[in-house]
Scaffold this active site. Structure first.
Site, mmCIF file in Angstrom:
data_model
loop_
_atom_site.group_PDB
_atom_site.id
_atom_site.type_symbol
_atom_site.label_atom_id
_atom_site.label_comp_id
_atom_site.label_asym_id
_atom_site.label_seq_id
_atom_site.Cartn_x
_atom_site.Cartn_y
_atom_site.Cartn_z
ATOM 1 C CB SER A 1 -0.953 -0.065 1.204
ATOM 2 O OG SER A 1 -1.935 0.938 1.125
ATOM 3 C CG HIS B 1 -4.598 -1.582 -2.320
ATOM 4 N ND1 HIS B 1 -5.085 -0.432 -1.748
ATOM 5 C CD2 HIS B 1 -3.797 -2.150 -1.380
ATOM 6 C CE1 HIS B 1 -4.623 -0.297 -0.530
ATOM 7 N NE2 HIS B 1 -3.831 -1.338 -0.271
#
Length: 250
Positions: free
Chosen positions: A130, A153
């Protein structure tokens, strides 16, 4: 019987050097360290390299529950400022094993790293997921362990979200900040990074991509597969290069 006064110089009262002495052993610092922490103290060695660790969840404006392993950005930023000013420290090694966390806090750390004048090398061990991705690529050179993973993501929000167009516009702008930062400081293209970010079918109940070791190098996100030995060797080489550069050239 007349008592003979003690005279240390008297041969009758002086202690016999051949008499075995009772030795009272004090617990050494080494023994105490083993008892208390299960480890030995390492010898103090002066080094021109400082290690910064980014582990667990990157904690930003909200305090995480006490059972969470966190890295607080308000601890990392002053540390980087001190390292930038320290004449003894010539290079910085950043070790990452993080699940991500606060987007703005992660970007703040990444911006601090990339603006430092001293050589920096990052090493992803375990995971650099992330918002850990921008931190990993913010250094001058990056490594990833063979088995380490990086999850790419879209930005998510937790908690109360006001469902108005401005909220989604803010999310888009923040996501663009992350994408622009990663593509500027690595060899991955914006098109490829967006494709990995919005890929479907790889993550259960989510969109995105998990890159393992060499996959991150193959797409240009990370420079090289390696471990601590390679990372320290590369940082030492960058330090030597930095020493011979004219001042003001980065």
């Amino acid at each position: 019987m007349e008592k003979i006064p003690f005279d240390p110089q008297s041969p009758e009262t002086a202690p016999n050097p051949d008499t075995p002495k009772k030795v009272v052993k004090k617990a050494s610092k080494k023994t105490e360290s083993i008892k208390e922490f299960g480890q030995l103290d390492l010898p103090d060695v002066q080094s021109n390299i400082h290690c910064v660790t980014i582990v667990g969840q990157i904690e930003g404006h909200l305090t995480m529950p006490p059972q969470n392993k966190t890295t607080k950005y308000e601890h990392i930023i002053p540390q980087l400022v001190a390292l930038e000013q320290s004449p003894q420290i010539e290079g910085i090694l950043v070790i990452l094993n993080t699940v991500g966390g606060d987007v703005e806090a992660g970007l703040a750390i990444a911006e601090m790293l990339t603006s430092m004048t001293k050589p920096t090398v990052s090493l992803v061990l375990g995971g650099g997921h992330s918002i850990g991705v921008p931190i990993a690529v913010a250094s001058d050179y990056s490594f990833i362990a063979e088995t380490a993973t990086m999850t790419i993501h879209p930005i998510r929000l937790t908690g109360l979200v006001i469902g108005v167009p401005q909220t989604y516009e803010y999310l888009d702008k923040m996501q663009d900040r992350v994408i622009n930062f990663v593509t500027r400081h690595s060899n991955v293209t914006e098109e490829k990074f967006r494709e990995l970010m919005f890929r479907t079918g790889e993550l259960a109940r989510d969109i995105g991509t998990v890159l393992v070791g060499r996959d991150a190098v193959k797409i240009g996100l990370i420079n090289e597969v390696g471990g601590i030995g390679q990372a320290v060797k590369k940082l030492k080489a960058l330090i030597e290069e930095h020493k011979v550069k004219p001042k003001g050239v980065h």
